[in-house]
Design a protein around this motif. Structure first.
Motif, mmCIF file in Angstrom:
data_model
loop_
_atom_site.group_PDB
_atom_site.id
_atom_site.type_symbol
_atom_site.label_atom_id
_atom_site.label_comp_id
_atom_site.label_asym_id
_atom_site.label_seq_id
_atom_site.Cartn_x
_atom_site.Cartn_y
_atom_site.Cartn_z
ATOM 1 N N SER A 11 -6.474 185.737 -69.306
ATOM 2 C CA SER A 11 -5.564 185.666 -69.046
ATOM 3 C C SER A 11 -5.126 186.766 -68.703
ATOM 4 O O SER A 11 -4.736 187.692 -69.558
ATOM 5 N N LYS A 12 -4.483 188.063 -67.879
ATOM 6 C CA LYS A 12 -4.050 188.675 -67.189
ATOM 7 C C LYS A 12 -3.091 188.970 -67.789
ATOM 8 O O LYS A 12 -2.782 190.182 -68.549
ATOM 9 N N TYR A 13 -2.103 188.023 -67.844
ATOM 10 C CA TYR A 13 -0.668 188.251 -69.222
ATOM 11 C C TYR A 13 -0.622 188.211 -70.191
ATOM 12 O O TYR A 13 -0.698 189.904 -70.690
ATOM 13 N N PHE A 164 -2.394 182.938 -63.387
ATOM 14 C CA PHE A 164 -1.843 184.480 -63.414
ATOM 15 C C PHE A 164 -1.437 184.274 -65.427
ATOM 16 O O PHE A 164 -2.351 185.070 -65.721
ATOM 17 N N TYR A 165 -1.254 183.198 -66.307
ATOM 18 C CA TYR A 165 -0.999 182.856 -67.504
ATOM 19 C C TYR A 165 -2.203 183.007 -68.649
ATOM 20 O O TYR A 165 -2.674 182.908 -69.374
ATOM 21 N N ILE A 215 1.464 193.441 -63.401
ATOM 22 C CA ILE A 215 1.130 191.862 -63.572
ATOM 23 C C ILE A 215 2.041 192.691 -64.420
ATOM 24 O O ILE A 215 3.138 190.993 -64.252
ATOM 25 N N LYS A 218 3.933 190.919 -60.953
ATOM 26 C CA LYS A 218 3.997 189.576 -61.384
ATOM 27 C C LYS A 218 4.287 189.122 -62.259
ATOM 28 O O LYS A 218 4.790 187.080 -61.198
ATOM 29 N N HIS A 219 4.510 188.641 -63.053
ATOM 30 C CA HIS A 219 4.948 188.090 -63.964
ATOM 31 C C HIS A 219 6.681 187.974 -63.666
ATOM 32 O O HIS A 219 7.209 186.191 -63.707
ATOM 33 N N THR A 223 8.630 184.576 -62.575
ATOM 34 C CA THR A 223 9.660 183.483 -63.588
ATOM 35 C C THR A 223 10.747 183.681 -62.434
ATOM 36 O O THR A 223 11.362 182.171 -62.601
#
Ligand SMILES: C[S@@+](CC[C@H](N)C(=O)[O-])C[C@H]1O[C@@H](n2cnc3c(N)ncnc32)[C@H](O)[C@@H]1O
Length: 241
Positions: A11-13, A164-165, A215, A218-219, A223
């Motif tokens: 998880s990059k997030y 991504f998550y 990152i 991207k988040h 969203t």
């Protein structure tokens, strides 16, 4: 200094969160946590477990405000280190341990309350919920603030979000309810807080390194793009006496 982002847990997030120096990372933030626990019957004898405690903001709050006996567990060593540092700095005797919510080193019927703030969405839900149910006392409460999708999405979008998550799946309200029931809970109340925005807003301190900034962007992009669909719910679940 430009430290490369090393991906743990796929998880990059989550990796980004552990590096960022965040205070808390769940929808509604600490104010929602305060609002929810204000309605619960907590005192000095309450034994509370914060699963996926992150940097320990909620665990510290519960120990400080209620004098409760609090334990935090998180899989990420950086989070564990930060949470331990927080407790030491605040002179709080909160026990922070490294481990997974999917297999916890606690006996059966051990806690009065378990709080999960944006954690179950990242793990194997049936395993984690089964463990939570096992370590809760009869009559104990699970309070979970978790990402909940409001409608089905096309496969491409699902994959973009999951990748991504690092979510194993995207879960609708009725699917959460089914999973929670499967773990053994019979009484489940669901709330949709008006103080929750679809995006998690976290406070961070200091400069953000370029890799981390990407990152973060991207988040926020995701969203914004899926703001009508990526919702959150509060699941208040009681284990039968
Ligand atoms: C979005 S953060 C939320 C942190 C904290 N609950 C908060 O509200 O600030 C998710 C947390 O869950 C932790 N986590 C992910 N998988 C886990 C697992 N299997 N067991 C325990 N913690 C886990 C991550 O390390 C991270 O600290």
């Amino acid at each position: 200094m430009n430290k490369k982002v090393v991906i743990i847990q796929n998880s990059k997030y989550l990796d980004f969160l552990s590096k960022l120096g965040i205070e808390g990372a769940h929808p509604g933030g600490i104010n929602l946590t305060k609002e929810i626990f204000n309605r619960e019957n907590i005192n000095r004898t309450s034994h509370i477990l914060d699963v996926g405690c992150g940097t320990g903001q909620t665990a510290a709050y519960l120990a400080h405000k209620y004098g409760a006996k609090v334990t935090g567990i998180d899989i990420n060593p950086t989070m564990v280190e930060k949470a331990k540092r927080r407790m030491k700095k605040s002179h709080l005797s909160v026990n922070i341990i490294q481990g997974s919510v999917e297999k916890m080193p606690f006996p059966d019927h051990h806690f009065d309350f378990i709080v999960s703030e944006s954690v179950l969405s990242f793990v194997n839900k049936p395993s984690a919920l089964k463990e939570i149910y096992r370590v809760l006392k009869n009559g104990g409460r699970l309070i979970a603030i978790e990402q909940t999708i409001t409608q089905s999405l096309k496969e491409k979008a699902v994959n973009e979000i999951k990748q991504f998550y690092g979510f194993p799946s995207l879960t609708k309200e009725e699917e959460w309810v089914a999973l929670i029931k499967e773990a053994g809970f019979e009484e489940i109340r669901i709330e949709k807080s008006i103080s929750i925005k679809s995006a998690t807003n976290f406070n961070y301190s200091g400069e953000i390194e370029p890799d981390l900034y990407e990152i973060l962007e991207k988040h926020y992009d995701l969203t914004f793009k899926y703001q009508e669909i990526l919702g959150y719910r509060i699941y208040l679940c009681t284990k039968k006496i």
